[in-house]
Scaffold this motif. Structure first.
Motif, mmCIF file in Angstrom:
data_model
loop_
_atom_site.group_PDB
_atom_site.id
_atom_site.type_symbol
_atom_site.label_atom_id
_atom_site.label_comp_id
_atom_site.label_asym_id
_atom_site.label_seq_id
_atom_site.Cartn_x
_atom_site.Cartn_y
_atom_site.Cartn_z
ATOM 1 N N GLN A 125 0.826 -1.219 0.000
ATOM 2 C CA GLN A 125 0.000 0.000 0.000
ATOM 3 C C GLN A 125 0.855 1.262 0.000
ATOM 4 O O GLN A 125 0.608 2.197 0.761
ATOM 5 C CB GLN A 125 -0.947 0.005 1.205
ATOM 6 N N GLU A 126 1.852 1.292 -0.882
ATOM 7 C CA GLU A 126 2.687 2.475 -0.970
ATOM 8 C C GLU A 126 2.846 2.914 -2.421
ATOM 9 O O GLU A 126 2.603 2.155 -3.347
ATOM 10 C CB GLU A 126 4.057 2.249 -0.341
ATOM 11 N N MET A 127 3.235 4.161 -2.599
ATOM 12 C CA MET A 127 3.392 4.734 -3.924
ATOM 13 C C MET A 127 4.355 3.904 -4.768
ATOM 14 O O MET A 127 5.417 3.498 -4.286
ATOM 15 C CB MET A 127 3.944 6.156 -3.841
ATOM 16 N N ALA A 128 3.992 3.699 -6.014
ATOM 17 C CA ALA A 128 4.912 3.090 -6.960
ATOM 18 C C ALA A 128 5.843 4.183 -7.488
ATOM 19 O O ALA A 128 5.677 5.370 -7.164
ATOM 20 C CB ALA A 128 4.132 2.453 -8.100
ATOM 21 N N THR A 129 6.828 3.789 -8.247
ATOM 22 C CA THR A 129 7.723 4.764 -8.874
ATOM 23 C C THR A 129 7.746 4.544 -10.374
ATOM 24 O O THR A 129 7.625 3.414 -10.850
ATOM 25 C CB THR A 129 9.161 4.654 -8.327
ATOM 26 N N GLU A 130 7.866 5.628 -11.106
ATOM 27 C CA GLU A 130 8.004 5.571 -12.558
ATOM 28 C C GLU A 130 9.134 6.501 -12.952
ATOM 29 O O GLU A 130 9.114 7.687 -12.607
ATOM 30 C CB GLU A 130 6.694 5.990 -13.243
ATOM 31 N N ASN A 131 10.139 5.944 -13.624
ATOM 32 C CA ASN A 131 11.320 6.721 -14.022
ATOM 33 C C ASN A 131 11.976 7.409 -12.825
ATOM 34 O O ASN A 131 12.426 8.552 -12.908
ATOM 35 C CB ASN A 131 10.947 7.763 -15.090
ATOM 36 N N GLY A 132 11.987 6.678 -11.710
ATOM 37 C CA GLY A 132 12.648 7.196 -10.524
ATOM 38 C C GLY A 132 11.849 8.194 -9.724
ATOM 39 O O GLY A 132 12.338 8.720 -8.724
ATOM 40 N N MET A 138 8.327 -3.152 19.955
ATOM 41 C CA MET A 138 7.211 -3.161 19.018
ATOM 42 C C MET A 138 6.602 -1.767 18.876
ATOM 43 O O MET A 138 6.169 -1.373 17.794
ATOM 44 C CB MET A 138 6.141 -4.160 19.461
ATOM 45 N N ALA A 139 6.575 -1.011 19.970
ATOM 46 C CA ALA A 139 6.064 0.352 19.920
ATOM 47 C C ALA A 139 6.922 1.207 18.992
ATOM 48 O O ALA A 139 6.405 2.027 18.221
ATOM 49 C CB ALA A 139 6.028 0.957 21.325
ATOM 50 N N GLU A 140 8.231 0.989 19.043
ATOM 51 C CA GLU A 140 9.139 1.727 18.160
ATOM 52 C C GLU A 140 8.907 1.331 16.704
ATOM 53 O O GLU A 140 8.872 2.189 15.804
ATOM 54 C CB GLU A 140 10.595 1.457 18.546
ATOM 55 N N HIS A 141 8.749 0.034 16.442
ATOM 56 C CA HIS A 141 8.464 -0.420 15.075
ATOM 57 C C HIS A 141 7.161 0.188 14.573
ATOM 58 O O HIS A 141 7.069 0.612 13.417
ATOM 59 C CB HIS A 141 8.369 -1.947 15.036
ATOM 60 N N TYR A 142 6.154 0.223 15.444
ATOM 61 C CA TYR A 142 4.858 0.787 15.071
ATOM 62 C C TYR A 142 5.017 2.255 14.659
ATOM 63 O O TYR A 142 4.455 2.694 13.641
ATOM 64 C CB TYR A 142 3.885 0.666 16.240
ATOM 65 N N GLN A 143 5.768 3.008 15.422
ATOM 66 C CA GLN A 143 5.961 4.426 15.125
ATOM 67 C C GLN A 143 6.697 4.615 13.800
ATOM 68 O O GLN A 143 6.332 5.487 12.991
ATOM 69 C CB GLN A 143 6.729 5.095 16.271
ATOM 70 N N ARG A 144 7.702 3.804 13.556
ATOM 71 C CA ARG A 144 8.497 3.946 12.334
ATOM 72 C C ARG A 144 7.705 3.529 11.098
ATOM 73 O O ARG A 144 7.776 4.181 10.059
ATOM 74 C CB ARG A 144 9.789 3.134 12.440
ATOM 75 N N VAL A 145 6.938 2.443 11.214
ATOM 76 C CA VAL A 145 6.121 2.011 10.082
ATOM 77 C C VAL A 145 4.999 3.011 9.823
ATOM 78 O O VAL A 145 4.653 3.295 8.668
ATOM 79 C CB VAL A 145 5.553 0.595 10.319
ATOM 80 N N THR A 146 4.429 3.578 10.878
ATOM 81 C CA THR A 146 3.394 4.602 10.722
ATOM 82 C C THR A 146 3.951 5.821 9.999
ATOM 83 O O THR A 146 3.311 6.368 9.089
ATOM 84 C CB THR A 146 2.845 5.028 12.099
ATOM 85 N N ALA A 147 5.143 6.266 10.379
ATOM 86 C CA ALA A 147 5.771 7.414 9.722
ATOM 87 C C ALA A 147 6.048 7.108 8.250
ATOM 88 O O ALA A 147 5.859 7.978 7.371
ATOM 89 C CB ALA A 147 7.065 7.778 10.441
ATOM 90 N N TYR A 148 6.469 5.888 7.969
ATOM 91 C CA TYR A 148 6.741 5.493 6.580
ATOM 92 C C TYR A 148 5.449 5.531 5.768
ATOM 93 O O TYR A 148 5.428 6.029 4.630
ATOM 94 C CB TYR A 148 7.337 4.084 6.566
ATOM 95 N N ARG A 149 4.361 5.029 6.337
ATOM 96 C CA ARG A 149 3.084 5.034 5.610
ATOM 97 C C ARG A 149 2.577 6.459 5.396
ATOM 98 O O ARG A 149 2.018 6.771 4.343
ATOM 99 C CB ARG A 149 2.035 4.226 6.361
ATOM 100 N N GLN A 150 2.788 7.309 6.373
ATOM 101 C CA GLN A 150 2.356 8.700 6.204
ATOM 102 C C GLN A 150 3.096 9.381 5.066
ATOM 103 O O GLN A 150 2.532 10.256 4.383
ATOM 104 C CB GLN A 150 2.569 9.473 7.517
ATOM 105 N N ARG A 151 4.330 8.963 4.839
ATOM 106 C CA ARG A 151 5.125 9.592 3.771
ATOM 107 C C ARG A 151 4.864 8.957 2.413
ATOM 108 O O ARG A 151 4.746 9.670 1.407
ATOM 109 C CB ARG A 151 6.613 9.476 4.105
ATOM 110 N N TYR A 152 4.754 7.624 2.374
ATOM 111 C CA TYR A 152 4.676 6.947 1.082
ATOM 112 C C TYR A 152 3.361 6.187 0.843
ATOM 113 O O TYR A 152 3.142 5.661 -0.243
ATOM 114 C CB TYR A 152 5.819 5.927 0.947
ATOM 115 N N GLY A 153 2.502 6.131 1.830
ATOM 116 C CA GLY A 153 1.318 5.299 1.721
ATOM 117 C C GLY A 153 0.265 5.840 0.753
ATOM 118 O O GLY A 153 0.216 7.027 0.440
ATOM 119 N N VAL A 154 -0.567 4.926 0.295
ATOM 120 C CA VAL A 154 -1.725 5.272 -0.538
ATOM 121 C C VAL A 154 -2.972 4.707 0.132
ATOM 122 O O VAL A 154 -2.896 3.723 0.866
ATOM 123 C CB VAL A 154 -1.601 4.712 -1.973
#
Length: 234
Positions: free
Chosen positions: A167-174, A216-232
């Motif tokens: 569930q994250e953005m794809a890339t096209e031509n970088g 696990m709380a740290e993993h949750y925070q990092r994955v949440t931040a990643y989804r906020q930046r790249y998620g769809v």
């Protein structure tokens, strides 16, 4: 969790949570810092190649078959794109037969064979509505290659089953684009997509595990931040 528990009817959310837990226990879903094909630094990594013994592969096939049947997708045979899709298609076909849906399966070689039966396709003849089985979908490239093979054989590429939808953005031509690879396959290629679990399911699992467990709380925070930046969405 026993094999019997996996094959019993469960709701989609329950199946997804059980699968994420299984992937973590098997060391297939890991947390840390990993560079993706798109060049991003991801806080998690899913490597289906680490379902590397008979018991793990059998359970994986059960999850696929359960999700496929629950999705309601109609199909006439399964196809596994080389290389990871080959054992997936074979074992999922076995599990589907155990569940009362016996269908043919086929797979392709990366290099054409110039002796014996020759060609790049192995197994049952490609015909009817074909369900492609793969591990994850990063850019839709593997799906396009499978579609071309299936169409060239005169069959209909109908749907794709994967283990995890990032569930994250794809890339096209970088460059990042607004849609994910799964959305591209659904909207542009016209195929249905069935995923055992999604990034949202992974976050739900981490959220449940985070209570009282700092790591696990740290993993949750990092994955949440990643989804906020790249998620769809979706």
């Amino acid at each position: 969790m026993s094999n019997q528990e996996v094959t019993q009817p469960v709701d989609a959310a329950g199946l997804a949570q059980a699968f994420v837990a299984f992937a973590v226990e098997a060391g297939v879903l890991r947390f840390g810092e990993f560079k993706t094909k798109a060049g991003r630094m991801s806080p998690y990594f899913f490597n289906a190649g680490l379902f590397d013994d008979g018991a793990k592969l059998a359970r994986l096939a059960q999850f696929y078959a359960q999700a496929i049947v629950a999705s309601g997708i109609e199909f006439d045979m399964v196809f596994g794109p080389a290389y990871k899709g080959i054992p997936l298609a074979a074992t999922v076909a076995v599990e589907l037969a155990h569940m009362g849906k016996n269908v043919p399966f086929a797979y392709n070689r990366k290099e054409a064979k110039d002796h014996g039966e020759g060609g790049t396709l192995v197994g049952a003849p490609l015909q009817g509505r074909v369900l492609i089985i793969d591990d994850v979908m990063s850019a839709g490239t593997a799906a396009r290659e499978s579609i071309a093979l299936i169409q060239a054989a005169g069959a209909t590429p109908h749907a794709v089953a994967i283990a995890l939808d990032r569930q994250e953005m794809a890339t096209e031509n970088g460059q990042d684009v607004a849609h994910s690879a799964v959305q591209y396959v659904r909207q542009q290629l016209g195929l249905q997509v069935c995923a055992i679990a999604t990034l949202a399911d992974l976050l739900a699992y981490l959220g449940q595990q985070a209570d009282g467990e700092a790591t696990m709380a740290e993993h949750y925070q990092r994955v949440t931040a990643y989804r906020q930046r790249y998620g769809v969405a979706g």
